[in-house]
Design a protein around this motif. Sequence first.
Motif, mmCIF file in Angstrom:
data_model
loop_
_atom_site.group_PDB
_atom_site.id
_atom_site.type_symbol
_atom_site.label_atom_id
_atom_site.label_comp_id
_atom_site.label_asym_id
_atom_site.label_seq_id
_atom_site.Cartn_x
_atom_site.Cartn_y
_atom_site.Cartn_z
ATOM 1 N N HIS A 182 0.865 -1.181 0.000
ATOM 2 C CA HIS A 182 0.000 0.000 0.000
ATOM 3 C C HIS A 182 0.902 1.231 0.000
ATOM 4 O O HIS A 182 2.125 1.118 0.037
ATOM 5 N N CYS A 217 -4.637 5.717 -0.053
ATOM 6 C CA CYS A 217 -3.657 4.707 -0.450
ATOM 7 C C CYS A 217 -3.267 5.006 -1.893
ATOM 8 O O CYS A 217 -4.126 5.145 -2.760
ATOM 9 N N GLN A 219 -1.178 3.130 -3.811
ATOM 10 C CA GLN A 219 -0.736 1.964 -4.594
ATOM 11 C C GLN A 219 -1.970 1.142 -4.889
ATOM 12 O O GLN A 219 -2.763 0.867 -3.989
ATOM 13 N N CYS A 221 -3.986 -1.574 -4.768
ATOM 14 C CA CYS A 221 -3.757 -2.688 -3.839
ATOM 15 C C CYS A 221 -4.868 -3.723 -3.864
ATOM 16 O O CYS A 221 -4.884 -4.630 -3.043
ATOM 17 N N HIS A 225 -9.328 -0.793 -3.476
ATOM 18 C CA HIS A 225 -8.327 0.279 -3.382
ATOM 19 C C HIS A 225 -8.958 1.669 -3.430
ATOM 20 O O HIS A 225 -8.566 2.566 -2.689
ATOM 21 N N MET A 228 -9.902 3.016 -0.119
ATOM 22 C CA MET A 228 -8.934 2.964 0.984
ATOM 23 C C MET A 228 -8.510 4.379 1.355
ATOM 24 O O MET A 228 -7.493 4.883 0.907
HETATM 25 CU CU LIG Z 1 -3.990 0.143 -0.375
#
Ligand SMILES: [Cu+2]
Length: 317
Positions: A182, A217, A219, A221, A225, A228
């Motif tokens: 992340h 976040c 990245q 993920c 995501h 997040m």
């Molecule tokens: Cu993430």
Amino acid sequence: MNSLALINEFLGQPPNASSHGYQIDHIIEFCHWFMAALFVGWSAFFIYVLIRFRKGRQPRADHAGVRSGISTHLEFSVVLIEAVLLLGFAIPLWARRVNQFPPGKEALLVHVVAQQFSFNYHLPGADGQFARRDVNLVSNSNPLGIDPNDPAGKDDIVTTGELHVPVDRPVIAELSSKDVIHDFFVSDMRIAGDAIPGSLIPIWFTPVKTGTYEVICAQLCGLGHYGMKGTLVVDTPQDYQAWLKERAELAGTQTTPPAPTQRPPGEPIGGAAPGTIPPPGAPKPPNADAQGAGASPHPAQQLHNAPAPAASPTPGG
Ligand SMILES: [Cu+2]
């Protein structure tokens, strides 16, 4: 400073709220003005070439090409400016971020443990000691696997989604992950750092403006995501103390002795706790190795020789 604000607004950047952020803004600003100059210069050159070497004026190709050295000088200057940007600004700025951490006593150290799809925060409480974390203790009610029998964890604070920090005090966020990679990104603070399973990655910032900021976040993920997100609340010192008190009281009402974490009564301690997904064939880590990072040396020194964080299974382990 006006031009900084202009560039920020143009790029959709929120106003800076950290002590070092203006340096980041400055380099972003410099790069963009430089790129704008390059764009105008190359575009003008392109148009000039189209007209100057059009078929009507130049019916036969000239294989000798340009004889003057102007283009060589121009290209060399572009390379020189880019080298100055990189070696004179970007690398020294980065070096200061990773080498000049605030002293441990002055800073607020918080463990940020990412998971699909939220950020957990672990604060050491009044004693300044983090409780031991063990991957075998991770469950839905104990997302960080905090050892309920560790006295250092009696006053620890664990939150998910929202973190409060006091204004004008350096914060060292030690990033790790429970599952995939992340990235803890707070654009208002001009910081971002990957949270990687098996690594402890410290990043730091000093918030200079109170307020509520978005944590995302950065990245890709997994499927969740996009959702997040979290909140970073920068409080006045008084509000921060009030929040700490509130969290401590909340933790007190939710636990059953002797567990300081939010483990429901009757849930097995140790072994395969509900919600725990050990990696295939993972050996049980000895407790000594799983000692939390609270007693570890300076975070900056842990970058390369850090043991795997207790709550993060080592990839392939
Ligand atoms: Cu993430």
